[in-house]
Design an enzyme around this catalytic site. Structure first.
Site, PDB file in Angstrom:
ATOM      1  N   LYS A  62       0.828  -1.215   0.000  1.00  8.38           N
ATOM      2  CA  LYS A  62       0.000   0.000   0.000  1.00  8.38           C
ATOM      3  C   LYS A  62       0.859   1.260   0.000  1.00  8.38           C
ATOM      4  O   LYS A  62       0.636   2.171  -0.799  1.00  8.38           O
ATOM      5  CB  LYS A  62      -0.896   0.000   1.242  1.00  8.38           C
ATOM      6  CG  LYS A  62      -1.431   1.367   1.629  1.00  8.38           C
ATOM      7  CD  LYS A  62      -2.132   1.324   2.971  1.00  8.38           C
ATOM      8  CE  LYS A  62      -2.407   2.678   3.567  1.00  8.38           C
ATOM      9  NZ  LYS A  62      -1.297   3.288   4.310  1.00  8.38           N
ATOM     10  N   ASN A  63       1.837   1.317   0.888  1.00 10.03           N
ATOM     11  CA  ASN A  63       2.574   2.576   1.036  1.00 10.03           C
ATOM     12  C   ASN A  63       3.560   2.827  -0.110  1.00 10.03           C
ATOM     13  O   ASN A  63       4.048   3.942  -0.268  1.00 10.03           O
ATOM     14  CB  ASN A  63       3.261   2.648   2.405  1.00 10.03           C
ATOM     15  CG  ASN A  63       2.238   2.879   3.511  1.00 10.03           C
ATOM     16  OD1 ASN A  63       1.094   3.275   3.238  1.00 10.03           O
ATOM     17  ND2 ASN A  63       2.614   2.623   4.753  1.00 10.03           N
ATOM     18  N   ARG A 101      -8.898   0.476   3.740  1.00 13.74           N
ATOM     19  CA  ARG A 101      -7.902   1.373   3.138  1.00 13.74           C
ATOM     20  C   ARG A 101      -6.585   0.645   2.898  1.00 13.74           C
ATOM     21  O   ARG A 101      -5.783   1.084   2.078  1.00 13.74           O
ATOM     22  CB  ARG A 101      -7.651   2.584   4.050  1.00 13.74           C
ATOM     23  CG  ARG A 101      -8.817   3.550   4.122  1.00 13.74           C
ATOM     24  CD  ARG A 101      -8.433   4.819   4.868  1.00 13.74           C
ATOM     25  NE  ARG A 101      -7.091   5.180   4.524  1.00 13.74           N
ATOM     26  CZ  ARG A 101      -6.122   5.462   5.400  1.00 13.74           C
ATOM     27  NH1 ARG A 101      -6.379   5.456   6.684  1.00 13.74           N
ATOM     28  NH2 ARG A 101      -4.918   5.771   5.002  1.00 13.74           N
ATOM     29  N   ASP A 106       3.786   0.711  12.231  1.00 13.01           N
ATOM     30  CA  ASP A 106       2.546   0.167  11.662  1.00 13.01           C
ATOM     31  C   ASP A 106       2.221  -1.236  12.170  1.00 13.01           C
ATOM     32  O   ASP A 106       1.109  -1.723  11.977  1.00 13.01           O
ATOM     33  CB  ASP A 106       2.634   0.128  10.125  1.00 13.01           C
ATOM     34  CG  ASP A 106       2.769   1.517   9.533  1.00 13.01           C
ATOM     35  OD1 ASP A 106       2.431   2.490  10.221  1.00 13.01           O
ATOM     36  OD2 ASP A 106       3.229   1.624   8.378  1.00 13.01           O
ATOM     37  N   CYS A 118      -5.167   8.416   8.677  1.00 12.07           N
ATOM     38  CA  CYS A 118      -5.433   7.984  10.053  1.00 12.07           C
ATOM     39  C   CYS A 118      -5.063   9.079  11.044  1.00 12.07           C
ATOM     40  O   CYS A 118      -4.054   9.764  10.880  1.00 12.07           O
ATOM     41  CB  CYS A 118      -4.618   6.738  10.373  1.00 12.07           C
ATOM     42  SG  CYS A 118      -5.127   5.281   9.446  1.00 12.07           S
ATOM     43  N   ARG A 124       0.639  15.111  12.754  1.00 10.76           N
ATOM     44  CA  ARG A 124       1.380  14.585  11.594  1.00 10.76           C
ATOM     45  C   ARG A 124       1.755  15.758  10.688  1.00 10.76           C
ATOM     46  O   ARG A 124       1.191  15.933   9.606  1.00 10.76           O
ATOM     47  CB  ARG A 124       0.544  13.546  10.836  1.00 10.76           C
ATOM     48  CG  ARG A 124       0.193  12.339  11.684  1.00 10.76           C
ATOM     49  CD  ARG A 124      -0.638  11.323  10.927  1.00 10.76           C
ATOM     50  NE  ARG A 124       0.155  10.516  10.020  1.00 10.76           N
ATOM     51  CZ  ARG A 124      -0.348   9.555   9.242  1.00 10.76           C
ATOM     52  NH1 ARG A 124      -1.638   9.285   9.268  1.00 10.76           N
ATOM     53  NH2 ARG A 124       0.436   8.864   8.429  1.00 10.76           N
TER      54      ARG A 124
HETATM   55  N1  EPU Z   1       7.168  14.268  10.677  1.00  9.96           N
HETATM   56  C1  EPU Z   1       7.410  15.601  10.951  1.00  9.96           C
HETATM   57  N2  EPU Z   1       7.465  16.482   9.907  1.00  9.96           N
HETATM   58  C2  EPU Z   1       7.287  16.087   8.616  1.00  9.96           C
HETATM   59  C3  EPU Z   1       7.054  14.750   8.346  1.00  9.96           C
HETATM   60  C4  EPU Z   1       6.995  13.844   9.403  1.00  9.96           C
HETATM   61  O1  EPU Z   1       7.556  15.988  12.104  1.00  9.96           O
HETATM   62  O2  EPU Z   1       7.349  16.935   7.720  1.00  9.96           O
HETATM   63  C5  EPU Z   1       7.125  13.301  11.787  1.00  9.96           C
HETATM   64  C6  EPU Z   1       5.758  12.606  11.886  1.00  9.96           C
HETATM   65  O3  EPU Z   1       4.856  13.376  12.662  1.00  9.96           O
HETATM   66  C7  EPU Z   1       6.123  11.302  12.524  1.00  9.96           C
HETATM   67  C8  EPU Z   1       7.494  10.990  11.947  1.00  9.96           C
HETATM   68  O4  EPU Z   1       8.007  12.243  11.479  1.00  9.96           O
HETATM   69  O5  EPU Z   1       6.237  11.450  13.906  1.00  9.96           O
HETATM   70  C9  EPU Z   1       7.512  10.003  10.811  1.00  9.96           C
HETATM   71  O6  EPU Z   1       6.583  10.397   9.835  1.00  9.96           O
HETATM   72  P1  EPU Z   1       6.725  10.004   8.297  1.00  9.96           P
HETATM   73  O7  EPU Z   1       6.760  11.241   7.494  1.00  9.96           O
HETATM   74  O8  EPU Z   1       7.829   9.023   8.113  1.00  9.96           O
HETATM   75  O9  EPU Z   1       5.334   9.284   8.043  1.00  9.96           O
HETATM   76  P2  EPU Z   1       4.448   9.373   6.763  1.00  9.96           P
HETATM   77  O10 EPU Z   1       5.313   9.423   5.554  1.00  9.96           O
HETATM   78  O11 EPU Z   1       3.397  10.408   6.909  1.00  9.96           O
HETATM   79  C10 EPU Z   1       4.398   6.804   6.304  1.00  9.96           C
HETATM   80  C11 EPU Z   1       3.322   5.769   6.172  1.00  9.96           C
HETATM   81  C12 EPU Z   1       2.731   5.465   7.526  1.00  9.96           C
HETATM   82  C13 EPU Z   1       3.843   5.023   8.471  1.00  9.96           C
HETATM   83  C14 EPU Z   1       4.955   6.070   8.527  1.00  9.96           C
HETATM   84  C15 EPU Z   1       6.132   5.655   9.368  1.00  9.96           C
HETATM   85  C16 EPU Z   1       2.459   6.277   3.977  1.00  9.96           C
HETATM   86  C17 EPU Z   1       1.353   6.801   3.159  1.00  9.96           C
HETATM   87  N3  EPU Z   1       2.290   6.284   5.296  1.00  9.96           N
HETATM   88  O12 EPU Z   1       3.742   7.967   6.808  1.00  9.96           O
HETATM   89  O13 EPU Z   1       1.838   4.399   7.324  1.00  9.96           O
HETATM   90  O14 EPU Z   1       3.307   4.818   9.759  1.00  9.96           O
HETATM   91  O15 EPU Z   1       5.417   6.348   7.187  1.00  9.96           O
HETATM   92  O16 EPU Z   1       6.691   4.479   8.848  1.00  9.96           O
HETATM   93  O17 EPU Z   1       3.468   5.813   3.461  1.00  9.96           O
HETATM   94  C18 EPU Z   1      -0.024   3.038   7.781  1.00  9.96           C
HETATM   95  O18 EPU Z   1       0.281   2.389   6.754  1.00  9.96           O
HETATM   96  O19 EPU Z   1      -0.894   2.651   8.605  1.00  9.96           O
HETATM   97  C19 EPU Z   1       0.665   4.293   8.032  1.00  9.96           C
HETATM   98  C20 EPU Z   1       0.211   5.195   8.898  1.00  9.96           C
END
Ligand code: EPU
Length: 430
Positions: free
Chosen positions: A22-23, A397, A305, A116, A121
């Site tokens: 998915k991701n 999802r 996750d 979610c 975030r």
């Molecule tokens: N963060 C910041 N600033 C940013 C971006 C992130 O402070 O600009 C913080 C976030 O708040 C969090 C941490 O950095 O505490 C990591 O966030 P990251 O950006 O890595 O997460 P994401 O890219 O929004 C993806 C996956 C998530 C998964 C996370 C961590 C997707 C669409 N989502 O999210 O997947 O938990 O990486 O591995 O790829 C799920 O599949 O259930 C899911 C939530």
């Protein structure tokens, strides 16, 4: 709204094939915008996030088709149009439209993403990256507007290791002028998958999968064919469910290397795991489970996750386990529901403290987010009696053909509607 029912207590047995990630999918689909010709992605999972994203590409003027899991995108007639509201609010990964549209058209206007609710975030690191590449970013009533006269390569140090920011900056930088260096980049397998797709299109990317990624911008990207990697979180969910039900399951289409942190924790608990090439045997049938402590970390650490479904398994382990989520502070909404099923858990700060083992009892519970849903499905599979799960739209999802896969492993599960949403999703749309 659909409800999912599970009559628990049966060990999972047999073989399950894992779907595409998915991701990765939600980043690969917007990446196709960057090409100057058609791209085909194989093994795309039939989940609602994918359907919404495919619709978004059509809204932008793209032509999309799906045949036997192959997703074809022709972006040649796409235009940059503002997407401040609507479908972009339904998924987190809509933020990848920012990087992809910026890379292709030099501008983007995309509503702040949904997804979610796991606590704060922010996307400040994405924005920092776009600005470093020369874009001007403004927030207009919740829609992020990004405009660049010319994108120029830059050296960008991420203050927080972020999957989304790393991919988004890569998407914008592949067509920028000159060299971009992303330091403190995330190393998740999905980043390598996106870099592989972009490289097949002709992008010049080195170091994906390490914490320094180097990109030389190019003027032209061709279409290509790409096969998506297996979903490591679906893999982990089935590993945990197989072990928790004291079952013996072969998982097919997996990359064992992606699962090392989970494998080592499950082995500590007392689960037998054998791997070969793209298969894995998980055997939870022997002996008592032991408690373990887990701390979620960026890859290759234990994935956030999988923290929620793992918490469910640890209710069946003897002793006290502590699960700490260092990535998302509020990812514990499954805990109250597990407690209603008989688990002995409390949340303190960023940690869940689990005292086991306790038998679980089926009851009515609600999935507040995708992986909370996965945790409740695992709980339903091991509970006595019937578990009724609301909030199934969150689960849809991220998990393709969940009931069909569970039923094939011997689980007794059904919905209050006759059709499986994953199937409806694919048939309706294409
Ligand atoms: N963060 C910041 N600033 C940013 C971006 C992130 O402070 O600009 C913080 C976030 O708040 C969090 C941490 O950095 O505490 C990591 O966030 P990251 O950006 O890595 O997460 P994401 O890219 O929004 C993806 C996956 C998530 C998964 C996370 C961590 C997707 C669409 N989502 O999210 O997947 O938990 O990486 O591995 O790829 C799920 O599949 O259930 C899911 C939530």
């Amino acid at each position: 709204m659909d409800k999912l029912y599970i009559h628990g207590g049966k060990p999972l047995q047999g073989k399950v094939t894992i779907s595409g990630a998915k991701n990765s999918a939600v980043a690969l689909i917007p990446a196709t915008i960057l090409a100057d010709g058609p791209t085909t992605i194989e093994n795309l999972p039939g989940i609602s996030d994918v359907r919404i994203f495919a619709d978004l590409l059509q809204d932008l003027g793209g032509k999309t088709e799906l045949n036997n899991g192959e997703f074809y995108v022709d972006p040649r007639k796409m235009k940059e149009i503002p997407l401040p509201n609507g479908k972009v609010k339904k998924l987190r990964a809509s933020y990848y439209l920012m990087g992809a549209l910026l890379g292709k058209f030099g501008q983007a206007c995309v509503g702040l993403p949904g997804g979610c609710n796991l606590g704060p975030r922010p996307i400040d690191q994405h924005i920092k990256g776009f600005e470093a590449l020369g874009a001007e970013v403004t927030n207009d009533h919740g829609a992020i507007s990004i405009v660049a006269k010319e994108l120029r390569g830059a050296r960008i140090y991420l203050d927080v290791v972020s999957v989304g920011a790393t991919i988004n900056i890569m998407l914008a930088a592949v067509r920028a002028k000159g060299r971009t260096i992303i330091e403190n980049a995330a190393k998740e397998p999905e980043i390598i998958d996106v870099a592989t797709l972009l490289s097949s299109m002709g992008a010049k990317i080195k170091g994906a999968g390490t914490d320094v990624i180097r990109i030389e911008g190019v003027d032209y990207l061709k279409g290509c064919r790409h096969t998506i990697i297996p979903d490591r979180i679906e893999t982990g969910t089935f590993m945990i469910a197989s072990a928790a039900t004291r079952g013996q399951v072969i998982l097919d289409n997996v990359i064992p290397k992606h699962m090392e942190s989970l494998m080592s924790k499950l082995r500590e608990v007392g689960v037998r795991i054998d791997t070969k090439d793209d298969q894995m045997l998980v055997d939870g049938s022997a002996g008592e489970f032991s408690s373990v402590d887990i701390k979620t970390l960026v890859h290759p650490g234990f994935p956030t996750d999988l923290q929620q479904p793992m918490t469910t398994l640890l209710t069946q382990a003897k002793g006290t386990s502590i699960v700490t989520d260092t990535i998302y502070s509020a990812r514990f909404k499954h805990v109250d529901e597990l407690r209603r099923m008989g688990a002995n858990i409390k949340v303190e700060g960023r940690s869940a403290i689990i005292d086991g083992s306790t038998p679980l009892q089926g009851t009515k519970v609600t999935a507040s987010d995708l992986r909370a849903g996965a945790a409740l499905v695992v709980a339903g599979l091991i509970a006595n009696g019937i578990t009724e799960i609301s909030g199934v739209e969150h689960i849809d999802r991220g998990y393709e053909y969940l009931e069909a896969k569970l039923k094939a492993l011997g689980a007794e599960t059904w919905r209050n509607s006759d059709q499986e949403p994953s199937k409806i999703v694919m048939l309706d749309r294409y």
